[in-house]
Design a protein around this motif. Sequence first.
Motif, short mmCIF file in Angstrom:
data_model
loop_
_atom_site.label_atom_id
_atom_site.label_comp_id
_atom_site.label_asym_id
_atom_site.label_seq_id
_atom_site.Cartn_x
_atom_site.Cartn_y
_atom_site.Cartn_z
N GLY A 31 36.26 26.94 33.09
CA GLY A 31 36.96 26.84 31.82
C GLY A 31 36.03 27.10 30.66
N ARG A 32 36.60 27.20 29.47
CA ARG A 32 35.80 27.52 28.29
C ARG A 32 35.13 26.30 27.67
NH1 ARG A 32 39.88 30.67 24.46
NH2 ARG A 32 41.15 28.89 25.10
N LEU A 53 33.33 29.51 31.44
CA LEU A 53 33.84 30.86 31.65
C LEU A 53 34.95 31.18 30.66
CD1 LEU A 53 33.83 33.34 33.69
CD2 LEU A 53 35.68 32.15 34.86
N ASP A 54 34.89 32.37 30.07
CA ASP A 54 35.97 32.89 29.24
C ASP A 54 36.46 34.17 29.90
OD1 ASP A 54 37.65 34.03 27.34
OD2 ASP A 54 36.38 33.48 25.64
N ILE A 55 37.66 34.14 30.47
CA ILE A 55 38.13 35.27 31.26
C ILE A 55 38.50 36.49 30.41
CG2 ILE A 55 38.91 33.76 33.11
CD1 ILE A 55 41.79 34.23 32.17
N THR A 56 38.43 36.35 29.08
CA THR A 56 38.65 37.53 28.24
C THR A 56 37.39 38.36 28.11
OG1 THR A 56 38.15 36.38 26.17
CG2 THR A 56 40.44 36.34 26.93
N ASP A 59 32.33 41.19 31.45
CA ASP A 59 31.02 41.07 32.11
C ASP A 59 30.74 39.63 32.50
OD1 ASP A 59 30.65 43.78 31.85
OD2 ASP A 59 29.37 43.63 30.07
N GLU A 60 31.05 38.71 31.59
CA GLU A 60 30.81 37.29 31.86
C GLU A 60 31.61 36.82 33.06
OE1 GLU A 60 32.10 33.06 29.79
OE2 GLU A 60 31.58 34.75 28.48
N THR A 61 32.87 37.24 33.13
CA THR A 61 33.73 36.83 34.24
C THR A 61 33.19 37.34 35.57
OG1 THR A 61 35.67 36.77 32.80
CG2 THR A 61 36.07 36.91 35.16
N LEU A 62 32.85 38.62 35.62
CA LEU A 62 32.37 39.21 36.87
C LEU A 62 31.05 38.59 37.30
CD1 LEU A 62 33.23 42.98 36.20
CD2 LEU A 62 34.52 41.33 37.56
N VAL A 103 45.35 40.53 32.09
CA VAL A 103 44.07 41.22 32.29
C VAL A 103 42.98 40.24 32.70
CG1 VAL A 103 42.34 42.70 31.23
CG2 VAL A 103 44.74 42.99 30.63
N GLY A 104 42.90 39.09 32.01
CA GLY A 104 41.88 38.10 32.36
C GLY A 104 42.05 37.59 33.78
#
Length: 239
Positions: A31-32, A53-56, A59-62, A103-104
């Motif tokens: 979560g953020r 994690l910010d799924i928007t 790069d951070e998500t992956l 998308v996220g």
Amino acid sequence: MNVLITGATSGIGKQLAMDYAKAGHHVVACGRNKEALQALEQEFPDTIAGQQLDITHADETLQNLRPYTDLDVVILSAGVCEYVDIDHFEADMFARVFNVNVVGTMRCVEALLPNLKAGSKLVIVGSTARLLPFTKAEAYGGSKAAIHYITRSLQVDLAPRGIKVLSVSPGFVETPMTSQNDFEMPMQVTPEFASASIRKGIEKNTLDITFPRTFGWFLKFSSRLPQSWQVALSRRFSK
């Protein structure tokens, strides 16, 4: 069992994380909200690991999700809701909502899918809002209709790999997101009820986990009516 949950800092996701942790499962709570993640880790030091994690952010998500390779259940529950102001129609609002809800969520699938194995379960949280043309819900309901279709297609494409893909369609749940609603929310349930329904559905490999049952049945039945009837029914709900 190893469980990864997005949207785990509030609402349904948080309740799921706590309930799985209480049952002795190992949970990666994503979560953020850093403080909320730390609070979960402090409450469940042996069973919950927080992942900010910010799924928007692609790069951070992956980068943050790809290292998790030994997962039995992945629950993608992060989401947002904004309502359309028909007198000040804003296309950018659709971009914001779809960027998170569709998308996220698919970014999370991109990151985690290579690590899922036969027997793993991918659970994607949508909404019963996809079933009828509710007032002001063009963006939110549209995003949940899209995610439901994607989930169904993933059920087809991942079946040969032995990966179970389950769809979750909640009704109204008492969460910080629904607390902002200024309209009646029939048959609203608690996060505890939502968590129990989802966990039971996951255990039974239910492809379409919809709750509460009566509300879900009513909406599914209504979605089969002629379109003109659906519009008339939704207009009555909006009054």
